[in-house]
Write an enzyme that holds these catalytic residues in place. Structure first.
Site, PDB file in Angstrom:
ATOM      1  N   ALA A  64       0.585  -1.205  -0.082  1.00 24.29           N
ATOM      2  CA  ALA A  64       0.097  -0.300   0.261  1.00 24.29           C
ATOM      3  C   ALA A  64       0.740   1.202  -0.456  1.00 24.29           C
ATOM      4  CB  ALA A  64      -0.784   0.168   0.743  1.00 24.29           C
ATOM      5  N   GLY A 109       1.103  -5.823  -0.096  1.00 19.97           N
ATOM      6  CA  GLY A 109      -0.332  -5.881  -1.473  1.00 19.97           C
ATOM      7  C   GLY A 109       0.978  -5.901  -2.734  1.00 19.97           C
ATOM      8  N   GLU A 112       0.958  -9.793  -1.944  1.00 18.04           N
ATOM      9  CA  GLU A 112      -0.732  -9.932  -2.689  1.00 18.04           C
ATOM     10  C   GLU A 112      -1.479  -9.793  -4.232  1.00 18.04           C
ATOM     11  OE1 GLU A 112      -2.774  -7.266   0.078  1.00 18.04           O
ATOM     12  OE2 GLU A 112      -3.963  -8.854   1.234  1.00 18.04           O
ATOM     13  N   GLU A 132       1.658  -6.907   7.160  1.00 17.78           N
ATOM     14  CA  GLU A 132       0.448  -5.728   7.355  1.00 17.78           C
ATOM     15  C   GLU A 132       0.793  -5.385   8.901  1.00 17.78           C
ATOM     16  OE1 GLU A 132      -0.044  -7.836   4.908  1.00 17.78           O
ATOM     17  OE2 GLU A 132      -0.494  -7.006   3.252  1.00 17.78           O
TER      18      GLU A 132
HETATM   19  N1  COA Z   1       4.239   3.384   0.654  1.00 15.96           N
HETATM   20  C1  COA Z   1       4.669   4.779  -0.166  1.00 15.96           C
HETATM   21  N2  COA Z   1       6.134   5.112  -0.173  1.00 15.96           N
HETATM   22  C2  COA Z   1       6.619   4.190   0.252  1.00 15.96           C
HETATM   23  C3  COA Z   1       6.416   2.805   0.020  1.00 15.96           C
HETATM   24  C4  COA Z   1       5.411   2.501   0.554  1.00 15.96           C
HETATM   25  N3  COA Z   1       4.464   1.737   1.217  1.00 15.96           N
HETATM   26  N4  COA Z   1       7.830   2.050   0.670  1.00 15.96           N
HETATM   27  C5  COA Z   1       8.690   3.194   0.564  1.00 15.96           C
HETATM   28  N5  COA Z   1       8.358   3.790   0.646  1.00 15.96           N
HETATM   29  C6  COA Z   1       8.721   5.633  -0.222  1.00 15.96           C
HETATM   30  C7  COA Z   1       9.941   5.745   1.237  1.00 15.96           C
HETATM   31  O1  COA Z   1       9.046   6.507   2.506  1.00 15.96           O
HETATM   32  C8  COA Z   1      10.981   6.427   0.676  1.00 15.96           C
HETATM   33  O2  COA Z   1      10.697   7.837   0.350  1.00 15.96           O
HETATM   34  P1  COA Z   1      11.273   9.243   0.166  1.00 15.96           P
HETATM   35  O3  COA Z   1      12.871   9.451  -0.713  1.00 15.96           O
HETATM   36  O4  COA Z   1      10.328   9.948   0.641  1.00 15.96           O
HETATM   37  O5  COA Z   1      12.151   9.198   2.124  1.00 15.96           O
HETATM   38  C9  COA Z   1      11.397   5.584  -0.656  1.00 15.96           C
HETATM   39  O6  COA Z   1       9.848   5.520  -0.754  1.00 15.96           O
HETATM   40  C10 COA Z   1      12.472   5.027  -0.441  1.00 15.96           C
HETATM   41  O7  COA Z   1      12.095   4.235   0.755  1.00 15.96           O
HETATM   42  P2  COA Z   1      14.186   3.399   1.263  1.00 15.96           P
HETATM   43  O8  COA Z   1      12.592   2.738   2.540  1.00 15.96           O
HETATM   44  O9  COA Z   1      14.651   4.038   1.804  1.00 15.96           O
HETATM   45  O10 COA Z   1      14.018   2.183   0.099  1.00 15.96           O
HETATM   46  P3  COA Z   1      15.029   1.044  -0.056  1.00 15.96           P
HETATM   47  O11 COA Z   1      15.156   0.631  -1.149  1.00 15.96           O
HETATM   48  O12 COA Z   1      16.031   1.213   1.228  1.00 15.96           O
HETATM   49  O13 COA Z   1      13.693  -0.104   0.530  1.00 15.96           O
HETATM   50  C11 COA Z   1      11.081  -1.051   1.197  1.00 15.96           C
HETATM   51  C12 COA Z   1      12.826  -0.555  -0.231  1.00 15.96           C
HETATM   52  C13 COA Z   1      10.804  -1.628  -0.119  1.00 15.96           C
HETATM   53  C14 COA Z   1      12.219  -2.372   1.687  1.00 15.96           C
HETATM   54  C15 COA Z   1      11.507  -0.454   2.170  1.00 15.96           C
HETATM   55  O14 COA Z   1      11.166   1.122   1.591  1.00 15.96           O
HETATM   56  C16 COA Z   1       9.639  -0.670   2.804  1.00 15.96           C
HETATM   57  O15 COA Z   1      10.043  -1.944   3.406  1.00 15.96           O
HETATM   58  N6  COA Z   1       9.026   0.110   2.463  1.00 15.96           N
HETATM   59  C17 COA Z   1       7.874  -0.285   3.694  1.00 15.96           C
HETATM   60  C18 COA Z   1       7.589  -1.630   3.127  1.00 15.96           C
HETATM   61  C19 COA Z   1       5.655  -2.208   3.155  1.00 15.96           C
HETATM   62  O16 COA Z   1       6.149  -2.364   5.225  1.00 15.96           O
HETATM   63  N7  COA Z   1       4.727  -2.300   3.301  1.00 15.96           N
HETATM   64  C20 COA Z   1       3.473  -3.031   3.765  1.00 15.96           C
HETATM   65  C21 COA Z   1       2.657  -2.328   3.441  1.00 15.96           C
HETATM   66  S1  COA Z   1       1.110  -3.151   4.060  1.00 15.96           S
END
Ligand code: COA
Length: 254
Positions: A64, A109, A112, A132
């Site tokens: 999401a 998601g 998913e 989640e």
């Molecule tokens: N929604 C919105 N923005 C997101 C996002 C999400 N799910 N996941 C990452 N981003 C954004 C970050 O906020 C960041 O934005 P910024 O540059 O404005 O700060 C950018 O993407 C890069 O994120 P970052 O964490 O620095 O990248 P990374 O390559 O080191 O790691 C992930 C990538 C996907 C591993 C990590 O971002 C992550 O764990 N995200 C959350 C995933 C999550 O919990 N999803 C479940 C949702 S139910």
């Protein structure tokens, strides 16, 4: 800006989620465009397979869009999830075959979405996970239902209740992904599916999906019905003719 970069490879397409800066997270705009793209290929039989992937090498889809989510009220979240369930389901119901290439992280998601695809190829460095519960919610776009159907209840409960991130090799050993590979591997898989008879491929997809939860006798009847869809086709005759003439068949989807 378009939410997907679409590349045509003749009978199949590659759809790349065009949101690298937000790690290809599922925004409302992205999900609406996904719906339109699925409707287009489902109506147009010339696109047989779609390889769905994400831009960059960090994420397939980070789930999401958590920034957008903070701006939404609970009823808005609920309505959005309902539309996501419907749109994700439309991939499974389509005659088109969907292959997810998990080029990077697929969480919430993102996993998913990949579970709605028919096949999953995962990059060696990628991870999957239904994370989640770590955010105080549960999977809301089919994860609690599709994951146990794919890997069994025990493994699904372990993964969903811990919310842990599963590395590529383990994802394959659990049956979450078909194989570790590259984008090229996913495209080769798409090409090899496109070499087969179109009506037979979609009949086989639906026979597997619809039959998986039926009792065996009902499932065998379903297989008979799906087989019957191929019996009157020109392609079946072409398959037999090509075999007799020792040549590659030329299928027309008729
Ligand atoms: N929604 C919105 N923005 C997101 C996002 C999400 N799910 N996941 C990452 N981003 C954004 C970050 O906020 C960041 O934005 P910024 O540059 O404005 O700060 C950018 O993407 C890069 O994120 P970052 O964490 O620095 O990248 P990374 O390559 O080191 O790691 C992930 C990538 C996907 C591993 C990590 O971002 C992550 O764990 N995200 C959350 C995933 C999550 O919990 N999803 C479940 C949702 S139910």
């Amino acid at each position: 800006m378009s939410e997907f970069i679409i590349t045509s490879h003749g009978p199949f397409e590659q759809w790349t989620i065009n949101g690298e800066a937000r790690r290809n997270a599922l925004s409302r705009a992205m999900v609406m465009e996904l719906e339109a793209n699925v409707a287009r290929v489902s109506a147009d039989r010339s696109v047989r397979v779609v390889v769905l992937t994400g831009a960059g090498d960090k994420a397939f889809c980070a789930g999401a869009d958590l920034k957008e989510r903070t701006t939404m009220s609970p009823p808005e979240v609920s309505a959005f999830l309902s539309s996501m369930r419907k749109i994700f389901r439309s991939l499974e119901l389509s005659d088109c075959v969907f292959i997810a290439f998990l080029n990077g992280a697929a969480f919430g998601g993102g996993t998913e979405l990949s579970l709605c695809c028919d096949l999953r190829v995962i990059a060696a460095s990628a991870e999957m996970g239904l994370t989640e519960v770590k955010l105080g919610i549960i999977p809301g776009a089919g994860g609690t239902q599709r994951l146990p159907r794919l890997v069994g209840k025990g493994v699904a409960k372990e993964l969903i209740l811990t919310g842990r991130r599963v590395p590529a090799a383990e994802a394959v050993s659990l049956g979450l992904a078909n194989r570790v590979g590259t984008l090229e591997d996913a495209l080769t898989l798409a090409k090899s599916i496109c070499e087969n008879a179109p009506i037979a491929v979609s009949a086989a997809k639906h026979a597997i999906d619809e039959g998986a939860h039926l009792e065996l006798d009902a499932a065998l009847l379903l297989e008979q019905e799906k087989y019957a869809l191929t019996l009157g086709t020109e392609d079946r005759l072409e398959g037999l003719k090509a075999f007799a003439e020792k040549r590659t068949p030329v299928y027309k989807g008729r």
